[in-house]
Scaffold this motif. Structure first.
Motif, PDB file in Angstrom:
ATOM      1  N   GLY A  70       0.835  -1.201   0.000  1.00  0.00           N
ATOM      2  CA  GLY A  70       0.000   0.000   0.000  1.00  0.00           C
ATOM      3  C   GLY A  70       0.864   1.244   0.000  1.00  0.00           C
ATOM      4  O   GLY A  70       0.521   2.257   0.589  1.00  0.00           O
ATOM      5  N   THR A  71       1.994   1.161  -0.652  1.00  0.00           N
ATOM      6  CA  THR A  71       2.838   2.353  -0.796  1.00  0.00           C
ATOM      7  C   THR A  71       2.758   2.754  -2.270  1.00  0.00           C
ATOM      8  O   THR A  71       2.195   2.031  -3.078  1.00  0.00           O
ATOM      9  CB  THR A  71       4.306   2.059  -0.447  1.00  0.00           C
ATOM     10  OG1 THR A  71       4.896   1.360  -1.531  1.00  0.00           O
ATOM     11  CG2 THR A  71       4.405   1.243   0.820  1.00  0.00           C
ATOM     12  N   TYR A  72       3.315   3.898  -2.628  1.00  0.00           N
ATOM     13  CA  TYR A  72       3.363   4.267  -4.038  1.00  0.00           C
ATOM     14  C   TYR A  72       4.785   4.149  -4.571  1.00  0.00           C
ATOM     15  O   TYR A  72       5.185   4.829  -5.493  1.00  0.00           O
ATOM     16  CB  TYR A  72       2.818   5.676  -4.239  1.00  0.00           C
ATOM     17  CG  TYR A  72       1.356   5.785  -3.915  1.00  0.00           C
ATOM     18  CD1 TYR A  72       0.455   4.820  -4.356  1.00  0.00           C
ATOM     19  CD2 TYR A  72       0.862   6.842  -3.172  1.00  0.00           C
ATOM     20  CE1 TYR A  72      -0.897   4.910  -4.059  1.00  0.00           C
ATOM     21  CE2 TYR A  72      -0.483   6.943  -2.875  1.00  0.00           C
ATOM     22  CZ  TYR A  72      -1.363   5.975  -3.320  1.00  0.00           C
ATOM     23  OH  TYR A  72      -2.697   6.082  -3.039  1.00  0.00           O
ATOM     24  N   ASN A  73       5.502   3.240  -3.931  1.00  0.00           N
ATOM     25  CA  ASN A  73       6.901   3.002  -4.295  1.00  0.00           C
ATOM     26  C   ASN A  73       6.948   2.041  -5.481  1.00  0.00           C
ATOM     27  O   ASN A  73       7.581   0.989  -5.418  1.00  0.00           O
ATOM     28  CB  ASN A  73       7.581   2.396  -3.059  1.00  0.00           C
ATOM     29  CG  ASN A  73       9.083   2.528  -3.077  1.00  0.00           C
ATOM     30  OD1 ASN A  73       9.658   2.980  -4.071  1.00  0.00           O
ATOM     31  ND2 ASN A  73       9.719   2.142  -1.999  1.00  0.00           N
ATOM     32  N   TYR A  74       6.258   2.424  -6.574  1.00  0.00           N
ATOM     33  CA  TYR A  74       6.035   1.495  -7.679  1.00  0.00           C
ATOM     34  C   TYR A  74       7.304   0.870  -8.228  1.00  0.00           C
ATOM     35  O   TYR A  74       7.351  -0.302  -8.544  1.00  0.00           O
ATOM     36  CB  TYR A  74       5.318   2.205  -8.837  1.00  0.00           C
ATOM     37  CG  TYR A  74       3.965   2.754  -8.474  1.00  0.00           C
ATOM     38  CD1 TYR A  74       2.987   1.931  -7.934  1.00  0.00           C
ATOM     39  CD2 TYR A  74       3.671   4.098  -8.663  1.00  0.00           C
ATOM     40  CE1 TYR A  74       1.744   2.432  -7.604  1.00  0.00           C
ATOM     41  CE2 TYR A  74       2.424   4.609  -8.336  1.00  0.00           C
ATOM     42  CZ  TYR A  74       1.467   3.774  -7.804  1.00  0.00           C
ATOM     43  OH  TYR A  74       0.243   4.294  -7.474  1.00  0.00           O
ATOM     44  N   MET A  75       8.344   1.684  -8.362  1.00  0.00           N
ATOM     45  CA  MET A  75       9.557   1.181  -9.007  1.00  0.00           C
ATOM     46  C   MET A  75      10.629   0.797  -7.986  1.00  0.00           C
ATOM     47  O   MET A  75      11.764   0.478  -8.345  1.00  0.00           O
ATOM     48  CB  MET A  75      10.077   2.215 -10.001  1.00  0.00           C
ATOM     49  CG  MET A  75       9.119   2.458 -11.163  1.00  0.00           C
ATOM     50  SD  MET A  75       8.877   1.010 -12.219  1.00  0.00           S
ATOM     51  CE  MET A  75      10.335   1.162 -13.259  1.00  0.00           C
ATOM     52  N   GLY A  76      10.282   0.855  -6.721  1.00  0.00           N
ATOM     53  CA  GLY A  76      11.204   0.378  -5.677  1.00  0.00           C
ATOM     54  C   GLY A  76      12.507   1.159  -5.606  1.00  0.00           C
ATOM     55  O   GLY A  76      13.558   0.597  -5.318  1.00  0.00           O
ATOM     56  N   MET A  77      12.457   2.467  -5.850  1.00  0.00           N
ATOM     57  CA  MET A  77      13.694   3.256  -5.916  1.00  0.00           C
ATOM     58  C   MET A  77      14.206   3.735  -4.554  1.00  0.00           C
ATOM     59  O   MET A  77      15.313   4.259  -4.460  1.00  0.00           O
ATOM     60  CB  MET A  77      13.497   4.479  -6.828  1.00  0.00           C
ATOM     61  CG  MET A  77      13.155   4.149  -8.269  1.00  0.00           C
ATOM     62  SD  MET A  77      14.318   3.019  -9.056  1.00  0.00           S
ATOM     63  CE  MET A  77      15.673   4.149  -9.385  1.00  0.00           C
ATOM     64  N   LEU A 392       1.264  -2.246  -6.212  1.00  0.00           N
ATOM     65  CA  LEU A 392       2.382  -3.164  -6.378  1.00  0.00           C
ATOM     66  C   LEU A 392       3.674  -2.424  -6.621  1.00  0.00           C
ATOM     67  O   LEU A 392       3.686  -1.262  -7.025  1.00  0.00           O
ATOM     68  CB  LEU A 392       2.085  -4.102  -7.543  1.00  0.00           C
ATOM     69  CG  LEU A 392       1.014  -5.131  -7.171  1.00  0.00           C
ATOM     70  CD1 LEU A 392       0.136  -5.442  -8.350  1.00  0.00           C
ATOM     71  CD2 LEU A 392       1.673  -6.380  -6.586  1.00  0.00           C
ATOM     72  N   CYS A 393       4.751  -3.144  -6.368  1.00  0.00           N
ATOM     73  CA  CYS A 393       6.087  -2.596  -6.548  1.00  0.00           C
ATOM     74  C   CYS A 393       6.849  -3.530  -7.481  1.00  0.00           C
ATOM     75  O   CYS A 393       6.638  -4.748  -7.457  1.00  0.00           O
ATOM     76  CB  CYS A 393       6.777  -2.535  -5.178  1.00  0.00           C
ATOM     77  SG  CYS A 393       8.490  -1.980  -5.236  1.00  0.00           S
ATOM     78  N   ALA A 394       7.739  -2.940  -8.288  1.00  0.00           N
ATOM     79  CA  ALA A 394       8.565  -3.760  -9.177  1.00  0.00           C
ATOM     80  C   ALA A 394       9.482  -4.675  -8.372  1.00  0.00           C
ATOM     81  O   ALA A 394       9.997  -5.657  -8.899  1.00  0.00           O
ATOM     82  CB  ALA A 394       9.387  -2.866 -10.101  1.00  0.00           C
ATOM     83  N   GLU A 395       9.685  -4.366  -7.097  1.00  0.00           N
ATOM     84  CA  GLU A 395      10.538  -5.200  -6.245  1.00  0.00           C
ATOM     85  C   GLU A 395       9.767  -6.313  -5.536  1.00  0.00           C
ATOM     86  O   GLU A 395      10.377  -7.109  -4.817  1.00  0.00           O
ATOM     87  CB  GLU A 395      11.259  -4.325  -5.206  1.00  0.00           C
ATOM     88  CG  GLU A 395      12.213  -3.300  -5.805  1.00  0.00           C
ATOM     89  CD  GLU A 395      13.442  -3.941  -6.455  1.00  0.00           C
ATOM     90  OE1 GLU A 395      13.921  -4.970  -5.947  1.00  0.00           O
ATOM     91  OE2 GLU A 395      13.895  -3.422  -7.492  1.00  0.00           O
ATOM     92  N   HIS A 396       8.454  -6.376  -5.673  1.00  0.00           N
ATOM     93  CA  HIS A 396       7.746  -7.562  -5.173  1.00  0.00           C
ATOM     94  C   HIS A 396       8.150  -8.729  -6.068  1.00  0.00           C
ATOM     95  O   HIS A 396       8.012  -8.648  -7.291  1.00  0.00           O
ATOM     96  CB  HIS A 396       6.224  -7.387  -5.260  1.00  0.00           C
ATOM     97  CG  HIS A 396       5.626  -6.514  -4.192  1.00  0.00           C
ATOM     98  ND1 HIS A 396       4.859  -5.413  -4.486  1.00  0.00           N
ATOM     99  CD2 HIS A 396       5.681  -6.586  -2.843  1.00  0.00           C
ATOM    100  CE1 HIS A 396       4.468  -4.838  -3.354  1.00  0.00           C
ATOM    101  NE2 HIS A 396       4.965  -5.528  -2.343  1.00  0.00           N
ATOM    102  N   SER A 397       8.606  -9.837  -5.449  1.00  0.00           N
ATOM    103  CA  SER A 397       8.951 -10.998  -6.265  1.00  0.00           C
ATOM    104  C   SER A 397       7.662 -11.723  -6.633  1.00  0.00           C
ATOM    105  O   SER A 397       6.619 -11.522  -6.006  1.00  0.00           O
ATOM    106  CB  SER A 397       9.871 -11.929  -5.484  1.00  0.00           C
ATOM    107  OG  SER A 397       9.169 -12.444  -4.373  1.00  0.00           O
ATOM    108  N   SER A 398       7.752 -12.592  -7.651  1.00  0.00           N
ATOM    109  CA  SER A 398       6.579 -13.372  -8.038  1.00  0.00           C
ATOM    110  C   SER A 398       6.106 -14.224  -6.870  1.00  0.00           C
ATOM    111  O   SER A 398       4.899 -14.415  -6.671  1.00  0.00           O
ATOM    112  CB  SER A 398       6.911 -14.278  -9.223  1.00  0.00           C
ATOM    113  OG  SER A 398       7.440 -13.506 -10.267  1.00  0.00           O
TER     114      SER A 398
END
Ligand SMILES: Cc1ncc(COP(=O)(O)O)c(C=O)c1O
Lengths: 418, 80
Positions: A70-77, A392-398
């Motif tokens: 529930g963050t807006y850290n979409y790209m995990g930067m 979702l974040c790009a750093e969430h693994s599958s």
């Protein structure tokens, strides 16, 4: 994570009798609603504290190891080593803050470098960095649409857009969400000769749906309107170069002003407007929310510039984030949850709850499972819905996405929502 | 269109939004009596705008609290 979330610092006490003329009496209904919710024993959804942040996707929340959805850290930067390094270096070399406005002593080399990075990122002529995205909307909208001009905007617009309208003197005309025909009609009725600004968003953050920008912008241009698009939730992720929904739909050239923020994909704080308007630079002198506030600290603009430059080459991350979004959307649907969109359209998947009570119970059950999502409730939500918003974040693994689906299964069954 | 005609047209447009089936008079308020929320206001205003081919901006809406004021405003917008 600003909209729809109130964060009181101290417990509320509504039962103390208020003296006559108490200006706080107008908040009594809200205080009562909040107390009723907490009386049911749920953990307060609006005073969660992250004691430790382990990565873009994990934190210790209220003592629990928690997956952040529930963050807006979409790209995990936020924990990118280059980004952190740039921030530390700027902190050492330029100090902790500027103590001044952009137009006085508050423009450092770092602010210029950040604006250069934005110009390159969007391939546009002008970029103006504000202290927040909220202020970027406030400033640009209230300044360019003046007395006698008309602002035509989507009814589901973000609070900062509405506040930008309220701060200025233009006539404000809303239309039903994403309704091209309603927008067309309203533009057609504006008196001859009046200036027109159409304000749209790429991604609407409550339901995570996107706007049919190509069609809407074509209609706006047919009526001779200028177009501002807020791409807060699409920057870095949507579009071949991460420039947003307008880029994705091939109509970025038609957009007069793009508004964005550093508080989401960029992973820090700040806001901006990019434009090709030949006179754009005058904004720096006439835009009050730009002039009458201190500029961002050097470390913040350094992290932002580094992050923006890295996002230009983020296509692998973008692809993985799309996979995550598709899997979560499809998985939740299969489980029987009602979602805000029929198909995954962004990195936001909104789960519609039957009511605030059960929404809060589900939110709490998920938190006990070790999952943080965003609880959004009226009046911040369209049609007074209660939503569990997953971003979702790009750093969430599958694997993490599968774990998340398991948590939703158990919490959904425990609360009787599925 | 005279005031009476505008009045009767708006009266029929308001029907689907008058969920409490209130008797409507010039003094009936939208927020208080009819309990319109912001979405209902938008839909109701859109219906009026489409019927009379006018714009009632939010700035103008802020001045309109009662049914009678709305009828007056629409009459004026039509003339202008
Ligand atoms: C659509 C939209 N615009 C603007 C903002 C404001 O951005 P910031 O957090 O930088 O103030 C947000 C985020 O809250 C948003 O969702």
């Amino acid at each position: 994570m600003s909209e729809g979330i109130s964060q009181p610092d101290a417990p509320l006490a509504a039962d103390r009798t208020a003296p006559a003329g108490d200006l706080f009496s107008k908040f009594d209904p809200l205080i009562k609603q909040r107390e009723e919710l907490l009386a049911n024993g749920v953990e307060d959804p609006f005073s969660l504290v992250m004691e430790k942040v382990l990565s873009p996707t994990r934190a210790i929340c209220n003592g629990r190891d928690t997956i952040l959805l529930g963050t807006y850290n979409y790209m995990g930067m936020t924990f990118d080593p280059d980004v952190i390094e740039a921030g530390k270096k700027a902190l050492d070399e330029f100090g902790s803050g500027t103590t001044g406005s952009r137009v006085l002593n508050g423009t450092y080399q770092g602010h210029k470098a950040c604006e250069d990075a934005l110009r390159e990122f969007y391939a546009m002529e002008h970029a103006m960095v504000f202290s927040t995205g909220y202020q970027a909307n406030l400033g640009i909208i209230s300044t360019i649409a003046g007395k006698g001009d008309y602002i035509v905007l989507d009814i589901d617009s973000h609070a900062s857009i509405w506040d930008g309208c309220a701060l200025g003197n233009a006539e404000v005309v809303p239309f039903r969400h994403n309704d091209i025909d309603a927008m067309d009609k309203r533009l057609g009725r504006i008196p001859e000769g009046a200036g027109k600004l159409v304000v749209l968003e790429g991604v609407y953050s409550m339901l995570g749906d996107i706007a049919p920008l190509k069609e809407m912008i074509a209609v706006a241009k047919k009526h001779g309107a200028m177009v501002l698009v807020d791409e807060a939730h699409s920057m870095g992720f949507i579009g071949p170069n991460g420039r947003g929904v307008a880029e994705d739909q091939g109509c970025l050239d038609e957009v007069d002003f793009v508004i964005g923020t550093f508080s989401k994909s960029v992973g820090t704080v700040g806001g901006f407007c990019v434009s090709n308007h030949p006179k754009f630079e005058i904004m720096r002198l006439v835009c009050r929310p730009y002039v009458f506030t201190a500029s961002l600290p050097p470390s913040v603009v350094a992290t932002a510039a580094t992050s923006i430059r890295k996002l230009m080459h983020g296509s692998n991350k973008r692809a993985h984030l799309w996979e995550n979004s598709k899997r979560l959307h499809g998985g939740l649907r299969e489980l029987g949850f009602t979602l805000g969109t029929d198909s995954p359209q962004s990195a936001i998947v909104a789960v519609i709850m039957p009511d605030l009570q059960r929404g809060a119970a589900m939110w709490e059950a998920l938190l006990h499972e070790g999952l943080y999502v965003n609880l959004a409730r009226p009046p911040a939500t369209p049609a007074n819905m209660t939503l569990l918003r997953c971003s979702l974040c790009a750093e969430h693994s599958s694997e993490e996405v599968e774990t998340i689906l398991g948590m939703f299964t158990r919490a959904g069954k425990a609360t009787g929502i599925i | 269109m005279d005031r009476a005609q505008v009045d009767s047209r708006i009266r029929s447009l308001i029907e689907p939004f008058n969920r409490k089936m209130l008797e409507i008079g010039d003094e009936t308020t939208f927020a208080g009596d009819l309990e319109f929320d912001s979405l209902t206001v938008m839909d109701f205003v859109a219906a009026i705008e489409d019927e009379f081919d006018i714009i009632i901006s939010m700035n103008q809406q802020a001045e309109i609290e009662t049914f009678g004021q709305l009828v007056d405003a629409v009459c004026k917008l039509q003339a202008g």
